[in-house]
Design a protein around this motif. Sequence first.
Motif, mmCIF file in Angstrom:
data_model
loop_
_atom_site.group_PDB
_atom_site.id
_atom_site.type_symbol
_atom_site.label_atom_id
_atom_site.label_comp_id
_atom_site.label_asym_id
_atom_site.label_seq_id
_atom_site.Cartn_x
_atom_site.Cartn_y
_atom_site.Cartn_z
ATOM 1 N N UNK A 218 15.575 -33.504 -19.701
ATOM 2 C CA UNK A 218 15.689 -32.156 -19.235
ATOM 3 C C UNK A 218 14.483 -31.240 -18.751
ATOM 4 N N UNK A 219 14.371 -30.054 -18.672
ATOM 5 C CA UNK A 219 12.858 -29.015 -18.260
ATOM 6 C C UNK A 219 11.899 -29.236 -19.259
ATOM 7 N N UNK A 220 12.858 -29.562 -20.657
ATOM 8 C CA UNK A 220 12.157 -28.892 -21.568
ATOM 9 C C UNK A 220 10.335 -30.422 -21.459
ATOM 10 N N UNK A 221 10.939 -31.062 -21.308
ATOM 11 C CA UNK A 221 10.330 -31.991 -21.067
ATOM 12 C C UNK A 221 8.957 -32.475 -19.654
ATOM 13 N N UNK A 222 8.923 -30.823 -19.029
ATOM 14 C CA UNK A 222 8.531 -30.733 -18.046
ATOM 15 C C UNK A 222 6.432 -30.434 -18.324
ATOM 16 N N UNK A 223 5.969 -30.628 -17.269
ATOM 17 C CA UNK A 223 5.303 -29.589 -17.261
ATOM 18 C C UNK A 223 5.021 -28.518 -16.659
ATOM 19 N N UNK A 225 6.521 -26.528 -18.522
ATOM 20 C CA UNK A 225 7.315 -25.477 -19.356
ATOM 21 C C UNK A 225 7.722 -24.720 -19.709
ATOM 22 N N UNK A 226 6.287 -24.638 -21.270
ATOM 23 C CA UNK A 226 5.619 -24.217 -22.633
ATOM 24 C C UNK A 226 5.196 -22.521 -21.906
ATOM 25 N N UNK A 227 3.957 -23.084 -20.531
ATOM 26 C CA UNK A 227 3.519 -22.431 -19.336
ATOM 27 C C UNK A 227 4.139 -21.104 -19.187
ATOM 28 N N UNK A 228 5.547 -21.215 -18.586
ATOM 29 C CA UNK A 228 6.158 -20.205 -17.710
ATOM 30 C C UNK A 228 6.534 -19.715 -18.709
ATOM 31 N N UNK A 229 7.301 -20.178 -19.597
ATOM 32 C CA UNK A 229 8.343 -19.025 -20.876
ATOM 33 C C UNK A 229 7.349 -18.167 -21.597
ATOM 34 N N UNK A 230 5.864 -18.662 -21.364
ATOM 35 C CA UNK A 230 4.920 -17.878 -22.668
ATOM 36 C C UNK A 230 4.828 -16.764 -21.108
ATOM 37 N N UNK A 254 17.407 -20.237 -22.355
ATOM 38 C CA UNK A 254 17.367 -20.609 -21.566
ATOM 39 C C UNK A 254 16.380 -21.539 -22.174
ATOM 40 N N UNK A 255 14.935 -20.561 -22.820
ATOM 41 C CA UNK A 255 14.265 -21.535 -23.497
ATOM 42 C C UNK A 255 14.522 -22.053 -24.241
ATOM 43 N N UNK A 256 14.975 -22.121 -25.615
ATOM 44 C CA UNK A 256 15.136 -22.640 -26.487
ATOM 45 C C UNK A 256 17.061 -23.767 -26.681
ATOM 46 N N UNK A 257 17.237 -23.613 -25.524
ATOM 47 C CA UNK A 257 18.424 -24.328 -25.259
ATOM 48 C C UNK A 257 17.827 -25.557 -24.554
ATOM 49 N N UNK A 258 17.358 -25.713 -23.635
ATOM 50 C CA UNK A 258 16.822 -26.927 -23.036
ATOM 51 C C UNK A 258 16.074 -27.084 -23.827
ATOM 52 N N UNK A 259 15.771 -27.277 -24.681
ATOM 53 C CA UNK A 259 15.273 -28.240 -26.091
ATOM 54 C C UNK A 259 16.558 -29.106 -26.994
ATOM 55 N N UNK A 260 17.042 -28.531 -26.465
ATOM 56 C CA UNK A 260 18.807 -29.192 -27.237
ATOM 57 C C UNK A 260 19.513 -30.091 -26.232
ATOM 58 N N UNK A 261 19.747 -30.407 -27.200
ATOM 59 C CA UNK A 261 21.609 -31.282 -26.383
ATOM 60 C C UNK A 261 22.180 -30.060 -25.776
#
Length: 295
Positions: A218-223, A225-230, A254-261
Amino acid sequence: MSQIITLTVDADGIADLHWDDPARKVNVFSPEAIDAFEIHVKRIVSDNDIRGVLITSGKKMFHAGADLKMVDGFFDMTAEELWAVFTRIMKSFYTLETCGRPVASAINGHCLGGGFEMALASHARFVVDNPDIKIGLPEAGLGLMPGFGGTQRMTRLAPWQEVTDSMLVGTIYDVEKAHSLGLINEVVPEAKLLKVARDWLLANPQAQQPWMVRGYRGPAAMTGFDRYFHGLNARLSRDGADTHPEQKLIAEAIYHGLQMPIEPALRLEVRRMVELLRNQTVRATLRERFFGQAV
């Protein structure tokens, strides 16, 4: 049983989950509609003769989302009561998309808010080729947020940064844009809509959501991801997050959910929705923007 939604099964085992509320000009999720939808989903799961599900509408507008008078009443509920309502909807959608049969939506008109979230819970979406049709999640424009799974499914189907930005302000799309984002599988002439969707169901008996496929990243694994949400968090803080609580909670979901199933992510969205609906300033915003009542 209420005739807001009917379920009929043809000789090929295709179930037509048909919305056509006789008491309203448009289809909406009302308390009665939520009850009916839940009942029909339970039948779909238990009926072995059903091979596929086609969601259709008898209105010119496919679905308008949640009844906003019902939403206004949510602000009088306790957190426990809100959790019960939204988890019923969340479970019905999740049950439908994991029922072991292909599910498709045949979208013949505007498809907005909770109606589009229902369509996102199907495995394919077919839309009439009409430039006037609008599709998307406009909730933030009313001071609300998607609460029927939209923050999780939309960002897993489409370019996540673009649709996150859209959700934060309630942007809606025309058919061409929705198709280009991957939110729509195919745009078809109105006369062929039901046949194309039905043929897809028969040809895809093993259909499942992309995030249910083994190896899904998912998106959380993409380069980035954290930079966008910061950056987003900094922007929301700069612009005054307190004046737009819906934006803060959409971003958090979105931020937390995309890091979960998907299943715990959907529960997380419900928790954020409950938090939003416990804020009476949000009710004032809704009443002013939709009902035209200054509070």
